[in-house]
Design a protein around this motif. Structure first.
Motif, PDB file in Angstrom:
ATOM      1  N   THR A  86       0.850  -1.190   0.000  1.00  0.00           N
ATOM      2  CA  THR A  86       0.000   0.000   0.000  1.00  0.00           C
ATOM      3  C   THR A  86       0.886   1.241   0.000  1.00  0.00           C
ATOM      4  O   THR A  86       1.855   1.316   0.750  1.00  0.00           O
ATOM      5  CB  THR A  86      -0.921   0.025   1.238  1.00  0.00           C
ATOM      6  N   LEU A  87       0.553   2.186  -0.866  1.00  0.00           N
ATOM      7  CA  LEU A  87       1.271   3.460  -0.913  1.00  0.00           C
ATOM      8  C   LEU A  87       0.367   4.582  -0.420  1.00  0.00           C
ATOM      9  O   LEU A  87      -0.856   4.515  -0.588  1.00  0.00           O
ATOM     10  CB  LEU A  87       1.718   3.784  -2.342  1.00  0.00           C
ATOM     11  N   ALA A 126       9.077   6.139  -2.887  1.00  0.00           N
ATOM     12  CA  ALA A 126       8.603   4.936  -2.218  1.00  0.00           C
ATOM     13  C   ALA A 126       9.728   3.922  -2.325  1.00  0.00           C
ATOM     14  O   ALA A 126      10.117   3.539  -3.436  1.00  0.00           O
ATOM     15  CB  ALA A 126       7.330   4.408  -2.869  1.00  0.00           C
ATOM     16  N   VAL A 127      10.285   3.538  -1.201  1.00  0.00           N
ATOM     17  CA  VAL A 127      11.417   2.620  -1.166  1.00  0.00           C
ATOM     18  C   VAL A 127      10.881   1.209  -0.948  1.00  0.00           C
ATOM     19  O   VAL A 127      10.255   0.928   0.088  1.00  0.00           O
ATOM     20  CB  VAL A 127      12.414   2.999  -0.057  1.00  0.00           C
ATOM     21  N   LEU A 128      11.123   0.335  -1.935  1.00  0.00           N
ATOM     22  CA  LEU A 128      10.590  -1.023  -1.887  1.00  0.00           C
ATOM     23  C   LEU A 128      11.671  -2.025  -1.515  1.00  0.00           C
ATOM     24  O   LEU A 128      12.839  -1.846  -1.838  1.00  0.00           O
ATOM     25  CB  LEU A 128       9.985  -1.403  -3.247  1.00  0.00           C
ATOM     26  N   GLY A 129      11.226  -3.106  -0.877  1.00  0.00           N
ATOM     27  CA  GLY A 129      12.122  -4.193  -0.502  1.00  0.00           C
ATOM     28  C   GLY A 129      11.447  -5.040   0.547  1.00  0.00           C
ATOM     29  O   GLY A 129      11.335  -4.627   1.699  1.00  0.00           O
ATOM     30  N   ALA A 178       8.349   5.795   2.737  1.00  0.00           N
ATOM     31  CA  ALA A 178       7.694   6.627   1.733  1.00  0.00           C
ATOM     32  C   ALA A 178       7.604   8.046   2.261  1.00  0.00           C
ATOM     33  O   ALA A 178       7.448   8.266   3.468  1.00  0.00           O
ATOM     34  CB  ALA A 178       6.302   6.089   1.398  1.00  0.00           C
ATOM     35  N   GLY A 179       7.706   9.001   1.347  1.00  0.00           N
ATOM     36  CA  GLY A 179       7.592  10.391   1.736  1.00  0.00           C
ATOM     37  C   GLY A 179       8.523  11.265   0.913  1.00  0.00           C
ATOM     38  O   GLY A 179       9.106  10.809  -0.079  1.00  0.00           O
ATOM     39  N   PRO A 180       8.707  12.520   1.282  1.00  0.00           N
ATOM     40  CA  PRO A 180       9.662  13.382   0.593  1.00  0.00           C
ATOM     41  C   PRO A 180      11.051  12.750   0.618  1.00  0.00           C
ATOM     42  O   PRO A 180      11.436  12.154   1.642  1.00  0.00           O
ATOM     43  CB  PRO A 180       9.627  14.685   1.405  1.00  0.00           C
ATOM     44  N   PRO A 181      11.807  12.829  -0.478  1.00  0.00           N
ATOM     45  CA  PRO A 181      13.103  12.149  -0.542  1.00  0.00           C
ATOM     46  C   PRO A 181      14.035  12.485   0.615  1.00  0.00           C
ATOM     47  O   PRO A 181      14.702  11.598   1.165  1.00  0.00           O
ATOM     48  CB  PRO A 181      13.686  12.600  -1.878  1.00  0.00           C
ATOM     49  N   GLY A 182      14.089  13.744   0.990  1.00  0.00           N
ATOM     50  CA  GLY A 182      14.991  14.147   2.058  1.00  0.00           C
ATOM     51  C   GLY A 182      14.652  13.547   3.403  1.00  0.00           C
ATOM     52  O   GLY A 182      15.508  13.422   4.277  1.00  0.00           O
ATOM     53  N   VAL A 187      17.368   3.449   6.131  1.00  0.00           N
ATOM     54  CA  VAL A 187      16.547   2.991   5.008  1.00  0.00           C
ATOM     55  C   VAL A 187      17.432   2.502   3.868  1.00  0.00           C
ATOM     56  O   VAL A 187      17.158   1.467   3.250  1.00  0.00           O
ATOM     57  CB  VAL A 187      15.611   4.121   4.531  1.00  0.00           C
ATOM     58  N   LEU A 188      18.496   3.212   3.578  1.00  0.00           N
ATOM     59  CA  LEU A 188      19.403   2.807   2.501  1.00  0.00           C
ATOM     60  C   LEU A 188      20.078   1.469   2.828  1.00  0.00           C
ATOM     61  O   LEU A 188      20.289   0.643   1.935  1.00  0.00           O
ATOM     62  CB  LEU A 188      20.451   3.895   2.266  1.00  0.00           C
ATOM     63  N   ARG A 189      20.403   1.258   4.083  1.00  0.00           N
ATOM     64  CA  ARG A 189      20.993  -0.022   4.470  1.00  0.00           C
ATOM     65  C   ARG A 189      19.992  -1.154   4.306  1.00  0.00           C
ATOM     66  O   ARG A 189      20.314  -2.225   3.775  1.00  0.00           O
ATOM     67  CB  ARG A 189      21.484   0.038   5.923  1.00  0.00           C
ATOM     68  N   ARG A 190      18.764  -0.915   4.757  1.00  0.00           N
ATOM     69  CA  ARG A 190      17.735  -1.959   4.652  1.00  0.00           C
ATOM     70  C   ARG A 190      17.364  -2.247   3.200  1.00  0.00           C
ATOM     71  O   ARG A 190      17.105  -3.397   2.842  1.00  0.00           O
ATOM     72  CB  ARG A 190      16.496  -1.532   5.436  1.00  0.00           C
TER      73      ARG A 190
END
Length: 269
Positions: A24-25, A211-214, A220-224, A231-234
């Motif tokens: 869900t997004l 939206a970062v999937l995995g 999800a949200g503003p990129p910053g 999140v990048l590690r996960r």
């Protein structure tokens, strides 16, 4: 009626193998560019194909401006949704102008010839590729054909643009140009763009949301806000940090592979 795109409880995959299971997004409002980010096999392309209606055996809700896309007649859906696949348009003897006219006629057959030509001329001009108009597709490079594929989507002026790695065959200059054009198009027409993209720094610069999937939705949200070191590690299994450049833009700097990556990649067809 709620304007925007709502994707809820999506289940999709290939045969018996699920790639997306209950995704869900958050509601995507008009005028928004959303970057779909994640490792290979995280479901970015699968999600775009599902929203485009190209996969069978899927489940979940997909509503655009309150309308269930799954229930729309194919002709109505084609007008409102434009999909650019990851593979570039195939070479052929068809001229670029003819390829764009065919894409336009397929969804807007009632347009006058003059109006169709105006749209084609405007899109080619906006993408700075007017000189390609009378060249056959088989005389173009892969990057140029990718631009023509994008032009086929833009010329139709869909409410929802689904773009699967639209910059993968382009050099840096054209990557910047294309993503700027997509953002201008979304804002100018109050359209929505879902863009699968591998370059995180381009997503930081041009996307309103990510939206970062995995293994589902990681963030999800503003990129910053969404693209944190954790999140990048996960998502990617890397040690990374978010820095600010001299112009005040956020940038991701990857320092190496994480010792305990949590993401799990799967093969895609």
């Amino acid at each position: 009626m709620t304007e925007g795109l709502h994707i809820a409880d999506i289940v999709a995959g290939y045969g018996s193998r699920r790639v997306i299971d209950g995704l869900t997004l958050p509601l995507v409002p008009p005028g928004t560019v959303v970057g779909l980010i994640g490792a290979n096999g995280s479901g970015k392309s699968t999600l775009l194909k599902t929203v485009a209606g190209l996969l069978t055996g899927t489940a979940g809700g997909i509503r655009l401006d309150g309308d269930d896309l799954r229930r729309l007649p194919p002709a109505h859906r084609a007008r409102r949704v434009g999909y650019l696949p990851q593979t570039v348009i195939r070479p052929s003897s068809l001229m670029v102008y003819e390829a764009l006219l065919s894409a336009l006629r397929a969804t807007w057959p009632e347009l006058s010839r003059a109006r169709a030509e105006q749209r084609i001329e405007a899109v080619l001009g906006d993408l700075a590729i007017t000189e390609l108009a009378l060249r056959p597709l088989d005389a173009l490079s892969g990057g140029q054909r990718q631009m023509i594929g994008l032009a086929q989507v833009l010329v139709r002026e869909p409410r929802l643009m689904l773009l699967d790695e639209p910059t993968s065959a382009l050099d840096l200059r054209w990557q910047l140009s294309v993503l700027q054009r997509v953002r201008d198009e979304a804002r100018g027409r109050a359209a929505i763009a879902l863009v699968a993209i591998h370059d995180i720094n381009l997503a930081l610069r041009f996307c309103d949301r990510v939206a970062v999937l995995g293994n589902g939705l990681i963030a999800a949200g503003p990129p910053g806000d969404a693209l944190t070191p954790d999140v990048l590690r996960r998502a990617f299994g890397v040690v990374a940090r978010v820095e600010t450049c001299s112009r005040g833009r956020a940038m991701v700097m990857a320092d190496g592979v994480a010792a305990d990556p949590e993401h799990h990649q799967e093969d895609t067809p």
